[in-house]
Design a protein around this motif. Structure first.
Motif, PDB file in Angstrom:
ATOM      1  N   ILE A  12      -8.176   5.853  -0.457  1.00 38.58           N
ATOM      2  CA  ILE A  12      -9.568   5.532  -0.800  1.00 38.58           C
ATOM      3  C   ILE A  12      -9.649   4.987  -2.223  1.00 38.58           C
ATOM      4  CG2 ILE A  12     -11.843   6.541  -1.214  1.00 38.58           C
ATOM      5  CD1 ILE A  12     -11.253   8.491   1.086  1.00 38.58           C
ATOM      6  N   PHE A  30      -8.581   1.342  -2.202  1.00 34.92           N
ATOM      7  CA  PHE A  30      -9.621   0.436  -1.739  1.00 34.92           C
ATOM      8  C   PHE A  30     -10.701   0.251  -2.813  1.00 34.92           C
ATOM      9  CE2 PHE A  30      -8.071   1.419   2.628  1.00 34.92           C
ATOM     10  CZ  PHE A  30      -7.829   0.096   3.006  1.00 34.92           C
ATOM     11  N   SER A  31     -10.972   1.337  -3.543  1.00 33.57           N
ATOM     12  CA  SER A  31     -11.918   1.216  -4.652  1.00 33.57           C
ATOM     13  C   SER A  31     -11.360   0.280  -5.717  1.00 33.57           C
ATOM     14  CB  SER A  31     -12.189   2.592  -5.267  1.00 33.57           C
ATOM     15  OG  SER A  31     -12.760   3.455  -4.315  1.00 33.57           O
ATOM     16  N   VAL A  84      -9.472  -2.279  -5.155  1.00 33.97           N
ATOM     17  CA  VAL A  84      -9.647  -3.659  -4.698  1.00 33.97           C
ATOM     18  C   VAL A  84     -11.000  -4.188  -5.161  1.00 33.97           C
ATOM     19  CG1 VAL A  84      -9.925  -5.122  -2.668  1.00 33.97           C
ATOM     20  CG2 VAL A  84      -8.124  -3.411  -2.723  1.00 33.97           C
ATOM     21  N   PHE A 133       0.859  -1.185   0.000  1.00 30.22           N
ATOM     22  CA  PHE A 133       0.000   0.000   0.000  1.00 30.22           C
ATOM     23  C   PHE A 133       0.890   1.228   0.000  1.00 30.22           C
ATOM     24  CE2 PHE A 133      -4.234  -1.692   0.637  1.00 30.22           C
ATOM     25  CZ  PHE A 133      -3.950  -2.998   0.997  1.00 30.22           C
TER      26      PHE A 133
END
Length: 563
Positions: A385, A388-389, A391, A18
Motif C-alpha cells: 500500500i 502504491f502511495s 506512485v 515491486f
C-alpha cells in the motif's frame, strides 16, 4: 522511512520491481541452506550469511538489514541463519524441516544471548505442535518460558505461556492449560499489547470449550473477536471468527456457527492461512454431517484432509479422515475403507510418537500464537500500500517538481544548519537525552497521585536506567546500587508507586526512550537508538521493540511524535 530508502524504493518502483510483493524463492532458499551446511571456512561462512540476509531484505521478508561484521562470533551467525531458514519453512507449512533447522540452531547456542535462544525454542515448539508431537512441543516451550521469565520481559512471557496452554489443550489436558492461559492474560495486562490479548482470549475460549464450560468459551471468543476488529486485521479477524464458530458449536448454536464459518473462510483463504482455513472445512463438515448432508460434508472433509496431509498435521487430518469414513461408508464403501485405513495409520503414528501426557483427546482448533507467516504477509501488504502511495507521490513530483525541489533544498539547508550547531553524534544525543529527561519530569509533575518524594524517586530511577542501559547494564542489583538503595527497597517502592516490578519498569523505560528517540530524532539511526537503549545487536532490539509496541522501529519512526 528515511530519505535514502525513499529514493531507493522510488527507483525500484520506476523499474517495475515491486519487491515488497515478492516472497523468497524456494529453490534459492534451499541453495542457501545447502551451501551454508557445506561451508566450513569462517570468512566464506560470514560472506554467505550476509548475502543470505541481503536477499531476505531484498524480497522484504525482513524489515531491517541484518549485517554481521568480520569479528562476529560464528555461533550468533549460525543461529540467525538457521532460525530464519526454519521460520521460512514453517511459514510454508514444512514443519519437519523447520524443526530440524531449529535443532541445528540449538547446537550453536554456545555464545548466543538468551533472547535468541528463546526465539529458537518458541519456533521449535510451534513446529512440533503443528506435527502433533505435543510432548516435544511442551518441552521446547518450557525452555522458552524459563528464558523469558528470567529476562523479565512480560510480553515474551505471555506469548510463551500461551503456546504452552495451547499444547495442553491439544493434548487433551485443558484443566492443566487453564493456569497457563490465565497467567498469560495477567502478564499481558501489564504490557497492554492488544494484538496479544486477542490471541490469549482465543486460546482461553478453546480451553474452556474443551473443559465443557461453553458460556466461558463463548464469552472469551466474543472478546477476542471484538479486540481483533478494533485492530482491523482481516486475516486475524478470520481466525477469531473461526474460534467463535467453535464456541458456538459447543453451545449448540449451529446456525450462528455456520454464519461465522462462512464469514471466516474467505478471509483465511485470501490471507494464505490454509491451516486455519482447513480447520474451518472440518468444522463445516461436522455441521453438515450432523444435518445428514453427507455429500457436501464429504467435500469439506476432503479439502481439509488434502491440506493437513501436505502439512503433516496428523491430528487434524485424523479428524478429516474419520469424518470422511462416516459420511462415505453408505454411498462409497471402498472409499470409506481407504479413509478408515488411513485413520488407523494416523492413530498408530500419533500414539507411537507422543508420551502418555501428550496424547490428545480433542483436535486442536488453532495454535493461538500469532503465526509468523500471517504477520509477515500483513506487513508485506502494508508495504505494498505504501508503494502504491509512492506512485501517486512520484506523479505529483512530476507535476510540481519545481516546488518539491525548492522544499528539498530548504530542508537540506536546515539540516546543514542543524549539524553545524550540533557537530557530533554525542552532541546530538546529549541534547536528545536532556529533552527526554525534561519530558519525563513534565509527565511526573502532572501525575497528581504521586507525592513529591515519589516523583523524585521515579525521575532518579529513570535517569539511572537510561544512563546504565547505554553501557549495556540492565540488571537490578547494579541499578539498585546506583540508586543507593537495596533491591528489596527498589521492589517495594516501585510496587507502591506504579504497581510494577523492577523488570517491567526497566523495560518500559528502555522502550519509551527508544520510541522517543525514533520519533523526535530521525537523523539518529536505528542502530544508534538500539545502542543507547542497551541493545548491542539491532535484530534483538527490533524484536523487543516490535513485541512491546506491536510495530517495528521503522514504523514507529514515521508516526506522529508523542510524549
Amino acid at each position: 522511512m528515511n530519505g535514502t530508502r525513499f529514493f531507493v524504493l522510488s527507483c525500484l518502483l520506476c523499474a517495475g520491481l515491486f519487491i515488497s510483493a515478492q516472497s523468497p524463492d524456494p529453490v534459492r532458499m534451499q541453495r542457501y541452506a545447502d551451501q551454508y551446511a557445506q561451508t566450513s571456512n569462517r570468512s566464506a561462512r560470514l560472506e554467505l550469511a550476509n548475502d543470505f540476509f541481503a536477499y531476505l531484505l531484498e524480497v522484504a521478508y525482513i524489515d531491517e538489514p541484518i549485517v554481521f561484521p568480520a569479528d562476529s562470533h560464528l555461533d550468533s551467525v549460525d543461529v540467525n541463519v538457521y532460525y530464519y531458514l526454519a521460520e521460512y519453512h514453517y511459514s510454508e507449512g514444512d514443519y519437519r524441516a523447520a524443526a530440524d533447522l531449529c535443532g541445528q540452531a540449538e547446537k550453536c547456542f554456545g555464545e548466543v544471548d538468551d533472547i535468541s535462544k528463546s526465539d529458537v525454542y518458541a519456533l521449535l515448539g510451534a513446529a512440533y505442535f503443528r506435527m502433533s508431537e505435543y510432548d516435544k512441543a511442551s518441552e521446547a516451550l518450557h525452555h522458552s518460558y524459563e528464558l523469558d521469565k528470567a529476562s523479565g520481559d512480560m510480553d515474551r512471557t505471555s506469548s510463551t505461556l500461551n503456546g504452552i496452554a495451547s499444547a495442553f489443550v491439544a493434548a487433551g489436558k485443558p484443566q492443566e492449560a487453564e493456569k497457563y492461559i490465565l497467567e498469560a492474560i495477567a502478564a499481558n495486562s501489564l504490557t497492554k499489547n492488544h494484538a496479544r490479548m486477542a490471541v490469549l482470549y482465543g486460546t482461553a475460549s478453546e480451553m474452556y470449550r474443551s473443559i465443557g464450560d461453553h458460556s466461558q468459551a463463548l464469552s472469551y471468543a466474543e472478546k477476542s473477536l471484538a479486540v481483533e476488529r478494533e485492530i482491523g486485521d482481516s486475516a486475524k479477524i478470520g481466525i477469531r471468527l473461526a474460534q467463535l464458530a467453535n464456541a458456538q458449536m459447543g453451545a449448540s448454536m449451529i446456525d450462528e456457527a455456520r454464519q461465522s464459518l462462512m464469514a471466516a473462510m474467505p478471509l483465511l483463504y485470501q490471507s494464505g492461512n490454509l491451516h486455519s482455513w482447513a480447520i474451518c472445512q472440518n468444522q463445516m463438515g461436522d455441521i453438515l454431517a450432523s444435518e445428514g448432508n453427507e455429500t457436501e460434508a464429504a467435500e469439506h472433509y476432503r479439502e481439509a484432509a488434502a491440506v493437513f496431509l501436505k502439512q503433516g498435521d496428523k491430528y487434524n487430518e485424523l479428524h478429516a479422515r474419520e469424518g470422511l469414513y462416516k459420511v462415505t461408508k453408505s454411498s462409497s464403501p471402498n472409499e470409506a475403507m481407504m479413509h478408515l485405513e488411513r485413520s488407523n495409520q494416523l492413530k498408530d503414528s500419533i500414539y507411537s510418537s507422543a508420551t502418555e501426557e501428550a496424547i490428545g483427546k480433542y483436535n486442536a482448533v488453532y495454535y493461538n500464537d500469532i503465526l509468523r507467516k500471517e504477520k509477515e504477509r500483513a506487513e508485506r501488504e502494508k508495504r505494498l500500500i505504501m508503494i502504491f502511495s509512492l506512485v501517486a507521490s512520484i506523479l505529483l513530483l512530476l507535476v510540481v517538481g519545481v516546488g518539491i525541489w525548492y522544499t528539498y533544498n530548504r530542508h537540506r539547508r536546515e539540516k546543514q544548519h542543524y549539524h553545524k550547531n550540533i557537530s557530533s553524534l554525542q552532541d546530538k544525543y546529549e541534547e536528545a537525552n536532556r529533552l527526554y529527561q525534561n519530558a519525563v519530569s513534565e509527565n511526573m509533575q502532572v501525575a497528581v497521585d504521586l507525592t513529591d518524594d515519589d516523583r523524585a524517586f521515579l525521575e532518579g530511577l529513570t535517569s539511572v536506567v537510561g544512563t546504565l542501559s547505554e553501557k549495556g547494564i540492565t540488571d537490578i542489583p547494579t541499578i539498585a546500587k546506583e540508586m543507593h538503595i537495596s533491591e528489596v527497597t527498589l521492589r517495594r517502592r516501585l510496587s507502591k508507586t506504579v504497581n510494577e516490578t523492577p523488570q517491567t519498569y526497566i523495560l518500559r523505560v528502555r522502550m519509551n526512550k527508544a520510541k522517543y528517540l525514533l520519533q523526535n530524532y530521525r537523523d539518529i539511526t536505528i542502530a544508534e537508538v538500539a545502542e543507547k537503549c542497551g541493545y548491542s545487536q539491532v535484530p534483538n532490539f527490533t524484536r523487543a521493540f516490535t513485541r512491546y509496541y506491536g510495530i517495528t522501529p521503522s514504523d514507529a519512526r514515521v508516526q506522529k511524535p508523542e510524549k
